[in-house]
Design a protein around this motif. Structure first.
Motif, mmCIF file in Angstrom:
data_model
loop_
_atom_site.group_PDB
_atom_site.id
_atom_site.type_symbol
_atom_site.label_atom_id
_atom_site.label_comp_id
_atom_site.label_asym_id
_atom_site.label_seq_id
_atom_site.Cartn_x
_atom_site.Cartn_y
_atom_site.Cartn_z
ATOM 1 N N TYR A 1 0.691 -1.180 0.056
ATOM 2 C CA TYR A 1 0.066 -0.031 0.156
ATOM 3 C C TYR A 1 0.981 1.177 0.175
ATOM 4 N N ILE A 40 0.704 5.298 -1.171
ATOM 5 C CA ILE A 40 0.115 6.144 -0.497
ATOM 6 C C ILE A 40 1.144 7.227 0.418
ATOM 7 N N ASP A 65 -8.775 4.039 4.749
ATOM 8 C CA ASP A 65 -8.689 5.387 5.263
ATOM 9 C C ASP A 65 -7.509 5.683 6.576
ATOM 10 N N CYS A 124 -4.190 5.918 5.050
ATOM 11 C CA CYS A 124 -3.941 7.244 4.485
ATOM 12 C C CYS A 124 -3.624 8.307 5.481
ATOM 13 N N SER A 160 -8.950 11.545 2.291
ATOM 14 C CA SER A 160 -9.019 11.759 0.825
ATOM 15 C C SER A 160 -7.817 12.396 0.489
ATOM 16 N N MET A 163 -5.325 9.940 -1.036
ATOM 17 C CA MET A 163 -6.147 9.062 -2.189
ATOM 18 C C MET A 163 -6.248 9.757 -3.341
ATOM 19 N N LEU A 207 -13.364 8.951 1.213
ATOM 20 C CA LEU A 207 -12.244 9.190 0.382
ATOM 21 C C LEU A 207 -12.476 10.121 -0.667
#
Lengths: 363, 728
Positions: free
Chosen positions: B203, B207, B234, B237, B427, B430, B457
């Motif tokens: 990931y 990210i 989330d 992130c 968000s 992302m 997101l």
């Protein structure tokens, strides 16, 4: 009012069933044919010249046997249905013997050596009771079983039936080692469990060609346990052919109590070994003094159905015949004995092959 | 088997295709056709990964114009290896069908997982630094140790990579190849990622802003990005943008600066030359003036000279230190202190006389300087770079961030004050990814309620679908227990935490469970502190002693290595038929990513409602932010988070169609309607409302017993729930 209503619905149910039967006459016959096939298959397996079977029943009496999801308790249900099973077992396998053992906290105790006396077994079964401690150990049971089986004859098929109530097997010994030993000794391990599937135990039963059954309620328990009556095929079993010394004993009834040599119990009627004249109580068994195999003539006859009974052939000629068994007329589908050429209805056919093992026409 | 969806020919590596797999592929295809983003939920253990790969690879092969690359992101190395094996399976099946695809698949992981240099790999935590020391550009022969693997790679990298046949290269393959040809697997993998059609990595490569910037140059727009197990995306992130500072870190940063300063002041010609060169380069960059987009190498004049920059950083750190000190005083009376990023920036600016543009670029400038000075041990300079990161984010993003001062009670050190720049806007991370790639697919076993993810997101999915499981028998049995036998409520509510009755009832329930569940039993509890509390109580009341008679008892600990050995022993106990019970934490390591297939997990019990601590300032602030921006209420979010965690725990038990298991939720709060609605459909559908909802622990045990007896029966999957080549 409530009662009446309930009664009514029950009645309606039955009526409907009967009506359905008439409407689906074809299905009914199909069912019967299917049943016949099953009983024939079992008959053929039972014909296996495995004359003798030794079954050791090991009953789990640890704490979990007290659980009352089966009423009144798991152990009580097992003890309720076992006598009927044993009776049937001995009847269908006349040359066989049954032993009883109980699993207790981390150990296993034989309470009755191999015997074929039904009365004796029932008497011992009634002495079994639950204990308060947990700790069922499969490995300990197998160890005991191997020890017990070491004294039996090589040509007999040996199997163990576990009646378990625990969800674990708490072993101080190595379970794998002992199950492998059982496998190499061709001992079949069967389990009938009240608790659900335990992965390792299923693996062991599969390795020894046994079954793992798990009944949902009391009725199913009484049904499922029947599956162990007829012998199952076993890949592991090595056929050992050897000459066996057989003696047909003489039956005696006396008024004075006397001790039998096999179980050291007081008996009034007993059999006398034709070789050494020692008193034994319930053939078939190995004479404890001279090791002669003491059997009754009809036991040999019944267990060796090979010469007296064959699978009946299905005839579908649509003609009316009188069944030789029940003397009722049969239509459509019936079967015939190859040797005496008598006709039988399917019901009688199934009955003959599963219970009598002798054709009434030939006899 | 081979079949056609619409007009796409898909080759599936198995003989059977379940209905839900087909449904999943159809939904996936729709997403790809429309060139948009998608969210797909499908129950665990039903072959999600393989259906996803089969379809996308078919798409890659047949529509090379619309999709050029597949990027598959996993959370752990184990999952990565598993995925690559599945890719291998799909490609093999395609080859068997006579298709020649020329696809290369490669897995990329950190140096730690790929290094094969015996001197480096043994150093565990220092692998990264040791590797850089040996492979950095300026390291010349003879000057220090070099890595033979890397040298060979440099010499013949292009040829070897070009000569490698099209195949699947898992991490093990890469290591093996590297050992064979004496070339560095890590750098080979990094090079291969650019060319490969199928890439599998973590990931964070996408990210984390510090890592993704390195990779982003080679990205192609026409790619499909898949986030597997994306239900926690989330959190990932937010974590990537959150920076924590405390007194020791700041002190360490000062030390770092001193090291740099001494290097600069040293009068060696070489270093001075290099510094001059760097300065010239920066000036040149300024003159070129890139058109439009923000070029990161434009460094403001205030920090263009190395000496000035050091000075600048010193001022930054000093002002941060002062802030921390000031707030520590105030923390004595209050729980936590909040600052708006904007006002905080202004205060810092005033304090240290700092300029905004310089603050924005200080991270870049720091990297540049370290490069020029040829400092390889970047891990030693981490404190300094986190300071740079802190101020960078602080200036760059105003919304969705907060500066929080609070006492650090996580690591056991009392009175340790922590300054956190907390990000609440998931968000943010992302946004780039959604913009950068044609299709982004989020998929997991538990993503309900599915509407919430597009909200937090901030994107518009073209397909958002929850796919049902079709079970021949009721092989999962969710049970919600809300009362104990004597009628007292079972709950882990905060107000009742000191109530001995509750813990005793839970203990009793667990004891009953341990007696009636065969093989593996997994118990999840809300938090470590709660587990410790309960365990103490159970120890006192002899519950643990009795449970350990039925099952071997394992308790998850905070130490990762210890937990993994415990897991091994747990599996062994299940294997020998002894049976084992595992007590773990709903938010711990075991709850995510570790599968308990078959007899390893026959029953999962979630004891207590695993809600986030709503007293925690960070979480409170996050809820406030969500309410302001997305109109998600605090309760809604906390419930949503707790339920997804619960369902993730419950999902551990079912790993296939032959598998079966019981899912117990023991807290009265689970029976509330708002919680039931947040359950994935495939679990909710199996919940027998009349028999298993809101029942006492005693009747739950009855259900458990019946269930295991029923499931012990031999079983075959119904013919109508799957397709074969003929029935399709």
């Amino acid at each position: 009012m409530q009662m009446e209503l309930e009664g009514n619905t029950k009645f309606n149910e039955y009526e409907e069933k009967i009506r359905n039967h008439q409407a689906n006459g074809h299905n009914y016959q199909q069912d019967k044919l299917h049943q016949k096939k099953e009983s024939d298959a079992q008959f053929l397996i039972a014909q296996n010249p495995l004359l003798m079977r030794n079954l050791l029943i090991i009953i789990d009496t640890t704490k979990s046997s007290k659980i009352s999801d089966f009423k009144p308790s798991r152990l009580a249900v097992a003890l309720q249905f076992l006598p009927a099973f044993i009776e049937q077992f001995l009847e269908c396998n006349p040359l066989s013997q049954i032993g009883i053992a109980v699993a207790e906290e981390y150990k296993c105790k034989t309470i009755l050596d191999f015997t074929s006396s039904c009365v004796n077994i029932k008497q011992y079964l009634s002495t079994i009771h639950s204990i308060n401690e947990a700790g069922f150990s499969m490995a300990a049971c197998l160890q005991t079983a191997l020890h017990v089986f070491s004294t039996t004859q090589l040509h007999a098929q040996s199997s163990i039936l576990f009646v378990t109530t625990s969800t674990y097997s708490d072993d101080k010994l190595d379970l794998n080692e002992w199950s492998e030993k059982c496998e190499s000794a061709a001992i079949q391990i069967n389990v009938i469990s009240f608790a659900g599937a335990i992965h390792q135990l299923i693996k062991i039963t599969q390795a020894t060609d046994g079954q793992y059954l798990c009944p949902i309620n009391e009725y199913q328990f009484s049904q499922e346990i029947q599956k162990f009556i007829s012998p199952q095929e076993s890949k592991n079993h090595k056929m050992i052919t050897q000459l066996v010394k057989i003696g047909f004993p003489q039956k005696l009834i006396v008024s004075q109590p006397t001790l039998c040599q096999c179980h050291l119990e007081i008996v009034y009627n007993f059999y006398k070994c034709p070789v050494c004249y020692s008193k034994v109580c319930s053939p078939p068994l190995l004479c404890p003094i001279c090791s002669t195999w003491i059997v009754l003539p009809h036991q040999i006859l019944r267990s060796d159905g090979f010469n007296t009974l064959a699978v009946f052939e299905i005839i579908n000629d649509g003609l009316d015949h009188i069944c030789y068994g029940c003397l009722e007329s049969t239509t459509d589908i019936h079967s015939t004995c190859e040797r005496c050429k008598n006709f039988f209805c399917l019901d009688c056919d199934i009955l003959i092959h599963s219970k009598f093992k002798v054709c009434p026409g030939c006899a | 088997m081979k079949f056609v969806i619409d007009d796409l020919e898909v080759i599936f590596p198995y003989k059977f295709l379940y209905k839900e797999q087909l449904e999943y592929m159809q939904a996936l295809k729709q997403t790809l056709d429309e060139k948009g983003h998608g969210i797909l939920e499908m129950p665990t253990g039903t072959g999600k990964t393989v259906s996803l790969l089969a379809l996308i690879i078919a798409y890659l092969a047949q529509r090379p114009n619309s999709i050029k690359k597949l990027i598959y992101c996993t959370r752990t190395v184990v999952e990565m290896e598993k995925t690559l094996e599945e890719v291998r399976l799909v490609l093999k099946a395609r080859k068997a069908e006579g298709l020649n695809d020329n696809f290369t698949a490669v897995g990329l992981s950190s140096r730690r997982n790929l290094c094969i240099n015996p001197d480096v790999v043994n150093q565990k935590d220092r692998v990264d630094a040791e590797c850089r020391k040996r492979t950095a550009e300026w390291v010349k022969k003879g000057q220090s140790e070099t890595c033979i693997f890397y040298e060979n790679f440099e010499k013949s990298a292009k040829e070897t990579i070009a000569n490698l046949p099209n195949d699947v290269y898992s991490l093990t393959d890469l290591r093996k190849n590297g050992a064979y040809s004496i070339q560095c697997p890590y750098y080979t993998a990094r090079e291969m990622v650019k060319k490969a059609n199928i890439v599998v990595y973590n990931y964070l490569y996408l990210i984390d802003p510090t890592v993704s910037s390195q990779l982003s140059k080679d990205q192609i727009k026409e790619s499909v990005v898949v986030f597997d197990e994306a239900h926690n995306i989330d959190d990932v992130c937010i974590e990537a943008y959150t920076v924590r500072l405390n007194k020791p870190i700041l002190a360490e940063a000062i030390n770092n600066l001193k090291v740099v300063e001494t290097q600069i002041q040293s009068e060696t010609n070489e270093i001075q030359n290099r510094l001059n060169e760097e300065y010239k380069k920066l000036i040149n960059n300024l003159e070129k003036k890139p058109e439009g987009e923000l070029n990161q190498l434009v460094i403001p004049g205030q920090i263009r000279k190395a000496r000035n920059f050091i000075d600048f950083m010193k001022r930054v750190i000093n002002s941060l230190r002062k802030k921390l000190k000031d707030n520590s005083e105030a923390l004595k009376t209050s729980h936590a202190i909040l600052h708006n990023p904007k006002s905080f920036t202004e205060e810092i600016q005033k304090e240290g006389n700092l300029d905004i543009d310089s603050l924005k670029q200080c991270g870049e400038r720091l990297n540049l300087l370290l490069n020029t000075l040829q400092i390889a041990e970047t891990d030693k300079f981490r404190p300094l770079s986190s300071v740079a990161q802190f101020v960078m984010y602080l200036v760059q993003y105003q919304e969705g961030f907060k500066v929080i001062f609070q006492s650090n009670n996580y690591e056991g050190t009392l009175n340790e004050k922590l300054m956190t720049l907390a990000c609440f806007d998931s968000s943010l991370a992302m946004k780039n990814i959604f913009a950068l790639f044609q299709s982004v697919i989020l998929t997991s076993g538990t993503m309900s309620p599915i509407e919430i993810y597009p909200k937090i997101l901030d994107f518009k999915p073209v397909v958002a679908k929850s796919i049902d499981i079709e079970l021949t028998r009721n092989s999962i049995q969710p049970i919600i227990v809300s009362m104990s036998e004597d009628g007292t409520e079972l709950t882990s509510e905060f107000t009742l935490r000191n109530n001995e009755d509750v813990s005793r009832n839970y203990g009793n329930f667990l004891l009953e469970l341990s007696e009636n569940v065969p093989d593996g039993l997994i118990v999840f509890m809300p938090s470590y502190s709660r587990m410790e509390e309960w365990a103490r109580q159970w120890q006192k009341d002899k519950y643990l002693e009795q449970i350990s008679k039925n099952k071997v008892l394992f308790i998850e600990s905070r130490d990762v290595n210890e937990t993994s050995t415990k897991l091994q022993q747990y599996r062994k106990c299940c294997d020998v038929g002894r049976g084992a019970a595992l007590f773990s934490i709903a938010r711990g390591k075991i709850a995510e990513g570790i599968d308990f297939e078959g007899h390893y997990g026959r029953c999962v019990a979630v004891i207590g409602f695993p809600a986030l601590n709503s007293k925690d300032t960070l979480i409170l602030e996050r809820c406030k932010f969500l309410e302001e921006k997305f109109k998600i209420t605090k309760n809604d979010f906390i419930e949503f988070d707790a339920m997804r965690q619960t369902c993730q725990c419950l999902g551990r038990v079912l790993r296939g169609k032959q598998d079966y298991g019981i899912m117990i939720m023991a807290d009265k709060r689970f029976a509330q309607k708002s919680k039931l609605q947040k359950m994935p459909r495939w679990i909710y559908k199996q919940l027998d409302q009349s028999r298993c909802l809101n029942i006492t622990s005693e009747s739950a045990i009855t259900v458990v017993r019946d269930f295991f007896r029923q499931m012990a029966k031999p079983f075959k999957i119904a013919d109508n729930s799957y397709f074969t080549q003929d029935t399709l």
